[in-house]
Design a protein around this motif. Structure first.
Motif, short mmCIF file in Angstrom:
data_model
loop_
_atom_site.label_atom_id
_atom_site.label_comp_id
_atom_site.label_asym_id
_atom_site.label_seq_id
_atom_site.Cartn_x
_atom_site.Cartn_y
_atom_site.Cartn_z
N GLY A 35 0.79 -1.22 0.00
CA GLY A 35 0.00 0.00 0.00
C GLY A 35 0.82 1.27 0.00
N SER A 36 0.10 2.38 0.00
CA SER A 36 0.74 3.69 0.06
C SER A 36 -0.09 4.59 0.97
N ILE A 37 0.54 5.61 1.52
CA ILE A 37 -0.15 6.53 2.43
C ILE A 37 0.49 7.91 2.32
N HIS A 38 -0.33 8.93 2.37
CA HIS A 38 0.17 10.31 2.35
C HIS A 38 0.34 10.80 3.79
#
Length: 259
Positions: free
Chosen positions: A247-250
C-alpha cells in the motif's frame, strides 16, 4: 508465512486421510444396503478429500517466490483455490439432489442393518470434529479454502445425520417408511447454498475488498507515532493474498522540513 503454509497443509492432509477412510466405509455399507443416500454420502466424502487436495496444491503454489511476470508473488492463487472448492460443493449438492429425486421416483427400497446405524453415527461425529477443526484453523490463519472446507464438512455431518435418521425410521417401521430420498434432497439444497456462499466470498476477494476500518486506523496510528508526522491520509492497500498487502499513504509534515 511459512508457518501459515505448513499449518494449512497439515490440516488439509488430516482432512484427506479422514475423508478417504469415511469414503471407503460408507461405500461398502451403501453397496451392501443398496442405499442411494449412503452411497452419495460416500461420494461427498471423496469430493471433500479432493477439496483438501486442491487446498494443499493451491497453498504450495501461492508460496512461490515473486518473479518477473508476478512481482508481487502468487498469494492470490489461494482465492482461486477456494473458488474451485465452492464449485465442488455446488456439484456435490446438485448430484445429491438429483440422486435423491431419482430414488423417490424409482421407489428404491434399501435394506439396512444395525451396523449401518453404528458406522454412520461414528461418521457424523468425525465430520463434526473435522468441520469445527477446519473452521477454527481457517479463521486462525485467514484461509478461505480451509473455512470453506470446514463449512462443507459440517454440512456433510448434517447430511450423514439425516441419513442416520432415515435408517432409524426404516428400521423402526420395518421398512414401511422410506424417507432418505426426501432428506437427501433437502440437505442437497443446503449444500447448494453453502457452495454459493463460498463462491461469493472467493469472488469478492479476487475482485478486491475495501480494507477494514480497524486495519486502516491501526496503520494510520502506527505511522503517526513518528514525532515528525503530523497526520496520515489517503491510505490505499492492494491485496495480493491472505497474508500480503502492498500500500501507500500520504503523510503531513512540517512545511519547513527538507526532502
Amino acid at each position: 508465512m511459512k508457518d501459515r503454509s505448513k499449518i494449512i497443509v497439515r490440516t488439509s492432509i488430516i482432512g484427506i486421510l479422514a475423508n478417504l477412510r469415511l469414503f471407503a466405509i460408507k461405500l461398502v455399507v451403501g453397496l451392501i444396503a443398496a442405499s442411494v443416500s449412503i452411497i452419495m454420502d460416500a461420494v461427498n466424502n471423496l469430493s471433500d478429500a479432493l477439496s483438501s487436495t486442491i487446498t494443499v496444491v493451491g497453498t504450495k503454489l501461492s508460496q512461490k517466490k515473486p518473479d518477473a511476470k508476478h512481482p508481487y508473488g502468487h498469494g492470490r492463487i489461494e482465492y482461486v483455490t477456494s473458488l474451485v472448492i465452492g464449485i465442488i460443493i455446488l456439484v456435490a449438492g446438485g448430484l445429491a439432489i438429483y440422486e435423491s429425486i431419482m430414488s423417490i421416483v424409482e421407489h428404491k427400497e434399501p435394506k439396512f442393518e444395525i451396523y449401518a446405524v453404528v458406522l454412520i453415527g461414528i461418521a457424523v461425529l468425525v465430520k463434526i470434529g473435522l468441520g469445527l477443526y477446519f473452521r477454527h484453523v481457517g479463521k486462525k490463519v485467514n484461509s478461505e479454502a480451509l473455512k470453506g472446507s470446514g463449512v462443507d464438512a459440517l454440512f456433510d455431518a448434517l447430511l450423514s445425520f439425516a441419513t442416520l435418521v432415515s435408517i432409524i425410521v426404516w428400521i423402526a417401521t420395518d421398512g414401511k417408511v422410506v424417507i432418505e430420498g426426501y432428506i437427501g434432497a433437502v440437505i442437497g439444497l443446503f449444500m447448494l447454498k453453502s457452495g454459493v456462499d463460498v463462491l461469493r466470498n472467493s469472488l469478492s476477494s479476487i475482485i478486491g475488498e475495501r480494507t477494514s476500518k480497524e486495519t486502516s486506523e491501526a496503520i494510520k496510528h502506527l505511522v503517526c507515532q513518528n514525532k515528525e508526522v503530523l497526520g496520515a491520509y489517503d491510505l490505499i492497500i492492494n491485496n495480493y493474498g491472505p497474508d500480503r498487502g502492498i500500500g501507500s499513504i500520504h503523510i503531513e509534515v512540517d512545511d519547513k522540513m527538507t526532502a
